[in-house]
Design a protein around this motif. Sequence first.
Motif, PDB file in Angstrom:
ATOM      1  N   SER A 199       0.796  -1.058   0.002  1.00 29.92           N
ATOM      2  CA  SER A 199       0.045  -0.067   0.098  1.00 29.92           C
ATOM      3  C   SER A 199       0.820   1.187  -0.031  1.00 29.92           C
ATOM      4  CB  SER A 199      -1.038   0.016   1.280  1.00 29.92           C
ATOM      5  OG  SER A 199      -1.633   1.261   1.327  1.00 29.92           O
ATOM      6  N   ASN A 200       1.893   1.313   0.825  1.00 33.46           N
ATOM      7  CA  ASN A 200       2.884   2.398   0.895  1.00 33.46           C
ATOM      8  C   ASN A 200       3.350   2.592  -0.555  1.00 33.46           C
ATOM      9  OD1 ASN A 200       3.946   1.098   4.061  1.00 33.46           O
ATOM     10  ND2 ASN A 200       2.419   2.576   3.758  1.00 33.46           N
ATOM     11  N   LYS A 201       3.960   1.332  -1.005  1.00 35.01           N
ATOM     12  CA  LYS A 201       4.658   1.695  -2.318  1.00 35.01           C
ATOM     13  C   LYS A 201       3.717   2.287  -3.595  1.00 35.01           C
ATOM     14  CE  LYS A 201       7.957  -2.197  -1.216  1.00 35.01           C
ATOM     15  NZ  LYS A 201       8.283  -3.620  -1.618  1.00 35.01           N
ATOM     16  N   ARG A 202       2.407   1.736  -3.285  1.00 35.56           N
ATOM     17  CA  ARG A 202       1.424   2.251  -4.431  1.00 35.56           C
ATOM     18  C   ARG A 202       1.261   4.006  -4.510  1.00 35.56           C
ATOM     19  NH1 ARG A 202      -1.210  -2.529  -3.431  1.00 35.56           N
ATOM     20  NH2 ARG A 202      -2.611  -1.710  -2.096  1.00 35.56           N
ATOM     21  N   TRP A 203       0.909   4.010  -3.159  1.00 35.55           N
ATOM     22  CA  TRP A 203       0.735   5.498  -2.831  1.00 35.55           C
ATOM     23  C   TRP A 203       2.120   6.228  -3.243  1.00 35.55           C
ATOM     24  CZ3 TRP A 203       3.356   9.534   0.038  1.00 35.55           C
ATOM     25  CH2 TRP A 203       2.549  10.568   0.359  1.00 35.55           C
ATOM     26  N   ILE A 204       3.239   5.723  -2.976  1.00 30.87           N
ATOM     27  CA  ILE A 204       4.445   6.582  -3.302  1.00 30.87           C
ATOM     28  C   ILE A 204       4.612   6.868  -4.943  1.00 30.87           C
ATOM     29  CG2 ILE A 204       6.946   6.263  -3.418  1.00 30.87           C
ATOM     30  CD1 ILE A 204       6.762   5.151  -0.738  1.00 30.87           C
ATOM     31  N   LYS A 205       4.451   5.714  -5.434  1.00 33.78           N
ATOM     32  CA  LYS A 205       4.480   5.502  -6.921  1.00 33.78           C
ATOM     33  C   LYS A 205       3.247   6.707  -7.769  1.00 33.78           C
ATOM     34  CE  LYS A 205       4.477   2.671 -11.073  1.00 33.78           C
ATOM     35  NZ  LYS A 205       3.744   3.558 -11.921  1.00 33.78           N
ATOM     36  N   THR A 206       2.383   6.395  -7.004  1.00 30.49           N
ATOM     37  CA  THR A 206       1.151   7.429  -7.849  1.00 30.49           C
ATOM     38  C   THR A 206       1.755   8.765  -7.434  1.00 30.49           C
ATOM     39  OG1 THR A 206      -0.617   5.882  -7.231  1.00 30.49           O
ATOM     40  CG2 THR A 206      -1.275   8.227  -7.439  1.00 30.49           C
ATOM     41  N   MET A 207       2.026   9.223  -6.311  1.00 29.87           N
ATOM     42  CA  MET A 207       1.971  10.747  -5.850  1.00 29.87           C
ATOM     43  C   MET A 207       3.654  11.145  -6.666  1.00 29.87           C
ATOM     44  SD  MET A 207      -0.069  11.766  -4.005  1.00 29.87           S
ATOM     45  CE  MET A 207      -0.901  10.629  -4.599  1.00 29.87           C
ATOM     46  N   LEU A 208       4.633  10.315  -6.814  1.00 28.96           N
ATOM     47  CA  LEU A 208       5.764  10.725  -7.595  1.00 28.96           C
ATOM     48  C   LEU A 208       5.216  10.746  -9.261  1.00 28.96           C
ATOM     49  CD1 LEU A 208       8.633   8.230  -6.067  1.00 28.96           C
ATOM     50  CD2 LEU A 208       8.266  10.763  -5.837  1.00 28.96           C
ATOM     51  N   ASP A 209       4.364   9.964  -9.689  1.00 32.53           N
ATOM     52  CA  ASP A 209       4.068  10.184 -10.895  1.00 32.53           C
ATOM     53  C   ASP A 209       3.266  11.335 -11.286  1.00 32.53           C
ATOM     54  OD1 ASP A 209       5.234   7.832 -11.757  1.00 32.53           O
ATOM     55  OD2 ASP A 209       3.353   6.671 -11.618  1.00 32.53           O
ATOM     56  N   GLN A 210       2.464  11.593 -10.217  1.00 35.44           N
ATOM     57  CA  GLN A 210       1.604  12.928 -10.042  1.00 35.44           C
ATOM     58  C   GLN A 210       2.421  14.274 -10.230  1.00 35.44           C
ATOM     59  OE1 GLN A 210      -1.503  12.548  -7.525  1.00 35.44           O
ATOM     60  NE2 GLN A 210      -2.849  11.190  -8.908  1.00 35.44           N
ATOM     61  N   GLN A 211       3.211  14.194  -9.011  1.00 32.81           N
ATOM     62  CA  GLN A 211       3.751  15.590  -8.421  1.00 32.81           C
ATOM     63  C   GLN A 211       5.310  15.636  -8.451  1.00 32.81           C
ATOM     64  OE1 GLN A 211       2.063  17.742  -5.266  1.00 32.81           O
ATOM     65  NE2 GLN A 211       0.423  16.108  -5.220  1.00 32.81           N
ATOM     66  N   GLY A 212       6.139  14.406  -8.987  1.00 30.70           N
ATOM     67  CA  GLY A 212       7.318  14.544  -9.394  1.00 30.70           C
ATOM     68  C   GLY A 212       8.375  14.234  -8.351  1.00 30.70           C
ATOM     69  N   TYR A 213       8.147  14.544  -6.937  1.00 30.81           N
ATOM     70  CA  TYR A 213       8.985  14.322  -5.829  1.00 30.81           C
ATOM     71  C   TYR A 213       8.039  14.406  -4.568  1.00 30.81           C
ATOM     72  CZ  TYR A 213       8.456  19.210  -4.532  1.00 30.81           C
ATOM     73  OH  TYR A 213       7.933  20.535  -4.208  1.00 30.81           O
ATOM     74  N   LEU A 214       8.689  13.850  -3.683  1.00 30.66           N
ATOM     75  CA  LEU A 214       8.259  13.689  -2.050  1.00 30.66           C
ATOM     76  C   LEU A 214       9.081  14.461  -1.229  1.00 30.66           C
ATOM     77  CD1 LEU A 214       6.446   9.983  -1.863  1.00 30.66           C
ATOM     78  CD2 LEU A 214       5.255  12.374  -2.076  1.00 30.66           C
ATOM     79  N   VAL A 215       8.732  14.905  -0.148  1.00 34.00           N
ATOM     80  CA  VAL A 215       9.325  15.413   1.015  1.00 34.00           C
ATOM     81  C   VAL A 215       9.415  14.506   2.069  1.00 34.00           C
ATOM     82  CG1 VAL A 215       9.538  16.931   2.889  1.00 34.00           C
ATOM     83  CG2 VAL A 215       8.832  17.887   0.645  1.00 34.00           C
ATOM     84  N   ALA A 216      10.511  14.058   2.457  1.00 29.70           N
ATOM     85  CA  ALA A 216      10.951  13.012   3.421  1.00 29.70           C
ATOM     86  C   ALA A 216      11.415  13.592   4.685  1.00 29.70           C
ATOM     87  CB  ALA A 216      11.716  11.921   3.053  1.00 29.70           C
ATOM     88  N   GLU A 217      10.817  13.316   5.839  1.00 34.19           N
ATOM     89  CA  GLU A 217      11.275  13.696   7.006  1.00 34.19           C
ATOM     90  C   GLU A 217      11.123  12.328   7.941  1.00 34.19           C
ATOM     91  OE1 GLU A 217       8.124  16.445   8.227  1.00 34.19           O
ATOM     92  OE2 GLU A 217       8.703  17.767   6.679  1.00 34.19           O
ATOM     93  N   PRO A 218      12.160  12.557   9.318  1.00 35.54           N
ATOM     94  CA  PRO A 218      12.016  11.551  10.123  1.00 35.54           C
ATOM     95  C   PRO A 218      10.546  11.923  10.926  1.00 35.54           C
ATOM     96  CG  PRO A 218      13.896  12.857  10.473  1.00 35.54           C
ATOM     97  CD  PRO A 218      13.163  13.451   9.414  1.00 35.54           C
TER      98      PRO A 218
END
Length: 398
Positions: A199-218
């Motif tokens: 589920s995490n991987k699907r969300w990540i792939k969808t968001m990267l495809d839509q918006q190009g990057y993600l912000v990661a924080e601890p």
Amino acid sequence: MSTLRKIFHFNPTCELALVNGSPYYQAPALLRQFEEELAPIMLFFATANDHVLKENPISEDFKNQLNLLGLPANSIVSRKESLEIVQHEPVLLHPWGWSPAESNYLSAYTQPAERDDLTHHLANSNLFERKHAVSFCHELMAEHPLDIFPEEEKRPRLIQDLPAIEVFLNQHKQIVLKTPLSSSGRGLQVIRKQQLNESNKRWIKTMLDQQGYLVAEPLFQKKTDLSFQFKLKASGELVYHGISYFETNSNGQYQGHHINPSSSISNRYFSKETFADVAQLLKNQLKKSNFYKQYQGFLGIDALIYETEGKIKLQACLEINPRFNMGILSQKISQKLHPESQGMYQTYFHPKISYKKFVEEQAKKNPPLMADLRLQKGFVSLSSPGDDSKFGAYLLLD
């Protein structure tokens, strides 16, 4: 220009509209209902001469509630009514936030030419994107490596592929992923396990495809959410409006704001002097940023007090919101209340229990009490509770 009528519109889906990019974008029906039902909160920024846009009229009972707070209830009008009143009179447009869709929605109004140029720029700006907050954070903390700030490896970063996210998760064990554009804790994934599930991987792939990057924080061990409030004026003056304190749930979604918070909240972890020093650093950094060069209006910088290895730290820049926000709203609300009042500003949503029923129950349990002609205690609704209202905004004062 200061004497011109102001037109206020509550459109918290402006970030979604920016992601879409179309001037004809419409938010999903449930979110449009949220915008319509909470429109009256913009009255806290308005005067009797201004207009707050809301398509459906409010009840006389709700007008009486607004009178308790000294708010200009008659300023609530539909867009059609507003345009009939102003005709070709120049006005100042003040939506919650700008987007191409909002620019189109307000296009029938006439503004002074210099203001029109500004709002056109803001409607097509990328200042909402989280990448600006990330670079702002790194520049601030590189120049001012205070002990209370997070170490470099614990600051947010931009990530563009799944393997890099897996490396970041392995380093920090629990992380938060955020899309470039979202609001109120949406567009956010909290990863609490050391391995991504499907589920995490699907969300990540969808968001990267839509918006190009993600912000990661601890994922920090949170103590308190807060925001530093500023306003960038047309004159170039940058005004600091102080700190607001708010609550989020375990997934980072907005719960409400403290009204006139006690010292046990505001000074529990750091002194007033420390907060004043940080606010000055933020102000100085803003003056060097694109926000100062390209933006006018209210701006909130969300922050976080957290604990790590027995030490209390301050992540002084998690988000930068170049728009109206709940933090500045909570400060405007406080100005209308008795100075000794304390409590919470909160929003309501329940898919099965109407906001009207909730209001009726709360009004019986916590009737409003006045002191020196100002509200001091009790429950007051800040939105008009209709029979079909799913959403609401209210004050509950101790």
